[in-house]
Design an enzyme around this catalytic site. Sequence first.
Site, PDB file in Angstrom:
ATOM      1  N   ASP A  56     -26.384   3.578  77.149  1.00 42.06           N
ATOM      2  CA  ASP A  56     -26.913   2.182  77.446  1.00 42.06           C
ATOM      3  C   ASP A  56     -26.785   1.556  78.805  1.00 42.06           C
ATOM      4  O   ASP A  56     -25.952   2.032  79.606  1.00 42.06           O
ATOM      5  CB  ASP A  56     -26.771   1.300  76.415  1.00 42.06           C
ATOM      6  CG  ASP A  56     -25.271   0.966  76.033  1.00 42.06           C
ATOM      7  OD1 ASP A  56     -24.405   1.761  76.887  1.00 42.06           O
ATOM      8  OD2 ASP A  56     -24.746   0.498  75.016  1.00 42.06           O
ATOM      9  N   ASN A 125     -21.234  -7.721  66.263  1.00 43.21           N
ATOM     10  CA  ASN A 125     -22.230  -8.052  65.112  1.00 43.21           C
ATOM     11  C   ASN A 125     -22.723  -6.706  64.584  1.00 43.21           C
ATOM     12  O   ASN A 125     -23.931  -6.233  64.265  1.00 43.21           O
ATOM     13  CB  ASN A 125     -23.432  -8.733  65.869  1.00 43.21           C
ATOM     14  CG  ASN A 125     -24.007  -7.971  67.396  1.00 43.21           C
ATOM     15  OD1 ASN A 125     -23.349  -6.693  67.467  1.00 43.21           O
ATOM     16  ND2 ASN A 125     -25.041  -8.472  68.012  1.00 43.21           N
ATOM     17  N   HIS A 127     -23.469  -3.924  66.427  1.00 40.97           N
ATOM     18  CA  HIS A 127     -24.325  -3.009  67.215  1.00 40.97           C
ATOM     19  C   HIS A 127     -23.552  -1.627  67.570  1.00 40.97           C
ATOM     20  O   HIS A 127     -22.211  -1.871  67.781  1.00 40.97           O
ATOM     21  CB  HIS A 127     -24.968  -3.411  68.280  1.00 40.97           C
ATOM     22  CG  HIS A 127     -23.909  -3.996  69.701  1.00 40.97           C
ATOM     23  ND1 HIS A 127     -23.582  -5.297  70.084  1.00 40.97           N
ATOM     24  CD2 HIS A 127     -22.907  -3.253  70.240  1.00 40.97           C
ATOM     25  CE1 HIS A 127     -22.549  -5.387  70.856  1.00 40.97           C
ATOM     26  NE2 HIS A 127     -22.321  -4.200  71.201  1.00 40.97           N
ATOM     27  N   GLU A 132     -29.181  -3.573  68.735  1.00 43.35           N
ATOM     28  CA  GLU A 132     -28.692  -4.810  67.868  1.00 43.35           C
ATOM     29  C   GLU A 132     -29.283  -5.017  66.430  1.00 43.35           C
ATOM     30  O   GLU A 132     -30.021  -4.468  66.004  1.00 43.35           O
ATOM     31  CB  GLU A 132     -29.455  -6.109  68.834  1.00 43.35           C
ATOM     32  CG  GLU A 132     -28.890  -5.949  70.053  1.00 43.35           C
ATOM     33  CD  GLU A 132     -27.408  -6.663  70.385  1.00 43.35           C
ATOM     34  OE1 GLU A 132     -26.577  -6.618  69.346  1.00 43.35           O
ATOM     35  OE2 GLU A 132     -27.178  -7.244  71.408  1.00 43.35           O
TER      36      GLU A 132
HETATM   37  C1  F6R Z   1     -21.356   0.333  75.398  1.00 38.08           C
HETATM   38  C2  F6R Z   1     -21.712   0.344  73.941  1.00 38.08           C
HETATM   39  C3  F6R Z   1     -21.370  -0.827  73.031  1.00 38.08           C
HETATM   40  C4  F6R Z   1     -19.979  -1.187  73.004  1.00 38.08           C
HETATM   41  C5  F6R Z   1     -19.683  -2.448  72.059  1.00 38.08           C
HETATM   42  C6  F6R Z   1     -18.290  -2.632  71.976  1.00 38.08           C
HETATM   43  O1  F6R Z   1     -21.811   1.330  76.061  1.00 38.08           O
HETATM   44  O2  F6R Z   1     -22.315   1.037  73.453  1.00 38.08           O
HETATM   45  O3  F6R Z   1     -21.948  -0.691  71.625  1.00 38.08           O
HETATM   46  O4  F6R Z   1     -19.348   0.097  72.629  1.00 38.08           O
HETATM   47  O5  F6R Z   1     -20.298  -3.450  72.562  1.00 38.08           O
HETATM   48  O6  F6R Z   1     -17.690  -3.098  73.265  1.00 38.08           O
HETATM   49  P1  F6R Z   1     -15.959  -3.085  73.609  1.00 38.08           P
HETATM   50  O7  F6R Z   1     -15.728  -1.646  73.247  1.00 38.08           O
HETATM   51  O8  F6R Z   1     -15.868  -3.671  74.951  1.00 38.08           O
HETATM   52  O9  F6R Z   1     -15.680  -4.189  72.701  1.00 38.08           O
END
Ligand code: F6R
Length: 230
Positions: A56, A125, A127, A132
């Site tokens: 992403d 949440n 994702h 999302e």
């Molecule tokens: C980032 C991604 C997101 C993160 C998620 C958790 O490339 O794909 O899905 O893995 O937001 O983020 P952290 O690891 O910072 O808690």
Amino acid sequence: MSAKAAKIVIREVNKNQRLVLGLASGRTPLGFYQRLRLAHKQGKVSFNNVIVFNLDEYIGLGKDYKNSYGYYLRHQFADKVGIKDSNLYLLNGRAKDLKKECQNYEAKIRKQNGIDWLILGIGKNGHIAFNEPGSSFRSITRVINLTYSSRLANAPYFNSLAKVPKRAITVGLGTIMRAKNIILMAAGKNKAEIIAQTLKSEKNRAVPASALQEHKNLIVILDKLAASCL
Ligand code: F6R
């Protein structure tokens, strides 16, 4: 958690030098990348022919901007372990034609015969990548509006919520489900509840990560706190 995930990836790269990896950014995999860098430095693994896709990217951030996921992936991993530029696929959050950028990215993944090992974190949440809640289980790479929860979680990097981009490009849940193997990592108490919902609730669009329940080769690696609601 990081050591276990790194061990698997090192084993797989040593079996197949041209492995195709899909890699998440964020806090969760930092220790994982650190271990891969160390193993590379110690000569335990070569990433010379490994192919990398990021999952992403924020819309509006160039790949050289330090909060972009492209920058993250280069600095945490790709540039440090000798991934060739021609083998590094990053989403361009500043593409003029975002729709085309998304279509091209899916095509590039297909051209590599799909992702062999996909490394995921999870948002509070539910994702995965930036799919999302409400995302279709069949979704492919596309533009998505980020939720308040996701923007808030990333606000510290930008020093203010207002500066966190409102949109991102993300690979889809369909793209993720086509990966041959998936490792989902989570650490800390604030991930415990969503991990329980992901694995134990009925598959539903309100919890995008629940799509993973149907994946044939899913490995979930948690620390004790993240596993505390299971
Ligand atoms: C980032 C991604 C997101 C993160 C998620 C958790 O490339 O794909 O899905 O893995 O937001 O983020 P952290 O690891 O910072 O808690």
